[in-house]
Design a protein around this motif. Structure first.
Motif, PDB file in Angstrom:
ATOM      1  N   LYS A  61       0.835  -1.202   0.000  1.00  0.00           N
ATOM      2  CA  LYS A  61       0.000   0.000   0.000  1.00  0.00           C
ATOM      3  C   LYS A  61       0.872   1.255   0.000  1.00  0.00           C
ATOM      4  N   ASP A  62       0.312   2.349  -0.514  1.00  0.00           N
ATOM      5  CA  ASP A  62       1.015   3.627  -0.482  1.00  0.00           C
ATOM      6  C   ASP A  62       1.181   4.108   0.953  1.00  0.00           C
ATOM      7  N   ASN A  63       2.254   4.897   1.165  1.00  0.00           N
ATOM      8  CA  ASN A  63       2.483   5.560   2.458  1.00  0.00           C
ATOM      9  C   ASN A  63       2.597   4.567   3.616  1.00  0.00           C
ATOM     10  N   GLU A  64       3.162   3.402   3.355  1.00  0.00           N
ATOM     11  CA  GLU A  64       3.354   2.408   4.407  1.00  0.00           C
ATOM     12  C   GLU A  64       4.736   1.779   4.234  1.00  0.00           C
ATOM     13  N   PRO A 112       5.320   1.446  -4.376  1.00  0.00           N
ATOM     14  CA  PRO A 112       5.531   2.737  -3.712  1.00  0.00           C
ATOM     15  C   PRO A 112       7.000   2.926  -3.346  1.00  0.00           C
ATOM     16  N   ASP A 113       7.410   4.173  -3.211  1.00  0.00           N
ATOM     17  CA  ASP A 113       8.822   4.483  -2.980  1.00  0.00           C
ATOM     18  C   ASP A 113       9.360   3.903  -1.679  1.00  0.00           C
ATOM     19  N   GLN A 114       8.505   3.729  -0.674  1.00  0.00           N
ATOM     20  CA  GLN A 114       8.977   3.308   0.648  1.00  0.00           C
ATOM     21  C   GLN A 114       9.099   1.790   0.776  1.00  0.00           C
ATOM     22  N   LYS A 119       8.031  -2.559 -10.748  1.00  0.00           N
ATOM     23  CA  LYS A 119       6.670  -2.566 -11.256  1.00  0.00           C
ATOM     24  C   LYS A 119       6.439  -3.846 -12.031  1.00  0.00           C
ATOM     25  N   HIS A 168       1.164  -1.963 -12.328  1.00  0.00           N
ATOM     26  CA  HIS A 168       1.317  -1.799 -10.888  1.00  0.00           C
ATOM     27  C   HIS A 168       2.765  -1.434 -10.543  1.00  0.00           C
TER      28      HIS A 168
END
Length: 333
Positions: free
Chosen positions: A82-85, A120-122, A113, A117
């Motif tokens: 998920k994003d931001n995790e 996310p960067d993190q 990718k 899809h």
């Protein structure tokens, strides 16, 4: 590549993760590769997505196809980060996966990718495998795929395992036995066990953690339980050592009277009492523990004090340890 201990592998893996370099852990089954990744995720408060690639199909990584407005689109898999995790994406058993699954995973590793899809960067990527020497149904990984990773070869290391065992409060009987018979930490360290291709149960760091669950089992069933986990030969040795461990002098009595308590003569009992006391040592009794340790032969006294401080770092700051370390500079320099 040179082989390193689990402690060293954890340090190296942390540096690769900091630089966003995918890393691949190699090593025998049961050696603790998955536990290293779990430890890193826990320390960094990152979510761990553990993907056992040997159980996957390529579509599991890309997602199922669907049609939208007459065009094919791919649904995002539920396992996708998920994003931001903060996340560690762990591709375990990479070399046991079918070639098509390996290729799908390697696209994610290289391009971050697959299809539509993107990671996310993190998200950080780690993989693990056994290598072809273990005869566990592995498939050779390609040179192109290998070039996408930094590789870490992990080997069994008794000191690193003992540090982990103390930190996780593993039963002292198991720690004492492995200290006494370090070759039995992992089957690859014992020539006879390593050559036995018919063995179904064998000692590994993972199986010793399971043995610890039966360290207090009744005598009439303990052997069968333990042999089912590590094999008949190692279990027979463990039986004999367990009897020695149970017949130790009272550890409370040793701590209460460190100058008068009996010092065992045989090596097995000395290993057992050293580990037993190292588990019981704390700031309130450490002076007495060290007093008794000084009555043991030097190698056992050093092991007892080292293990006690390894389990409880606060003991490093006691006067008892400082004096012992000064008297044994060859060990603590």
């Amino acid at each position: 590549m040179a082989s390193v201990s689990l402690d060293r592998a954890t340090t190296l893996l942390g540096h690769y993760i900091d630089q966003n370099i995918p890393a691949h852990l190699w090593g025998h089954p049961g050696i603790g590769k998955s536990e290293v990744v779990q430890q890193i995720a826990t320390e960094r408060k990152a979510k761990l997505i553990d993907i056992r690639l040997s159980m996957f199909d390529p579509v599991d990584l890309r997602g199922l196809p669907t049609t939208q407005n007459g065009e094919t689109e791919w649904l995002r898999p539920a396992i996708w980060p998920k994003d931001n995790e903060s996340t560690i994406l762990f591709f375990d058993e990479l070399d046991r996966a079918a070639p098509a699954v390996q290729n799908a995973a390697l696209q994610i590793i290289l391009d971050r990718k697959i299809g539509e899809h993107a990671l996310p960067d993190q998200v950080r990527i780690v993989a693990a495998g056994n290598g072809t020497t273990d005869r566990v149904g592995t498939n050779r990984t390609s040179n192109a795929g290998n070039n996408r990773f930094a590789h870490i070869e992990v080997e069994p290391d008794v000191d690193a395992w003992k540090k982990w065992a103390y930190q996780t409060n593993l039963h002292p009987l198991v720690i004492a036995f492995v200290s006494f018979r370090p070759q039995l930490l992992h089957y690859s360290m014992d020539d006879k066990l390593a050559k036995d291709r018919n063995a179904k149960s064998m000692p590994t760091p993972r199986s010793w953690s399971e043995v610890a669950k039966f360290a207090d089992a009744p005598d009439d069933i303990q052997h069968d339980l333990v042999s089912g986990l590590i094999g008949e030969g190692p279990a027979a040795e463990f039986d004999g050592f367990a009897r020695t461990f149970r017949n130790l002098p009272s550890l409370d009595g040793v701590i209460a009277d460190p100058n008068g308590a009996k010092v065992p003569d045989d090596p097995g009992s000395r290993f057992a009492i050293s580990v037993g006391l190292s588990v019981m040592a704390d700031a309130s009794n450490f002076n007495n523990v060290v007093t008794y340790a000084r009555r043991l032969p030097d190698d056992f006294s050093a092991m007892l004090v080292t293990d006690a401080t390894r389990r409880d770092n606060g003991l490093y700051h006691t006067q008892s340890f400082s004096q012992f370390a000064r008297d044994h500079q060859e060990v603590f320099q």
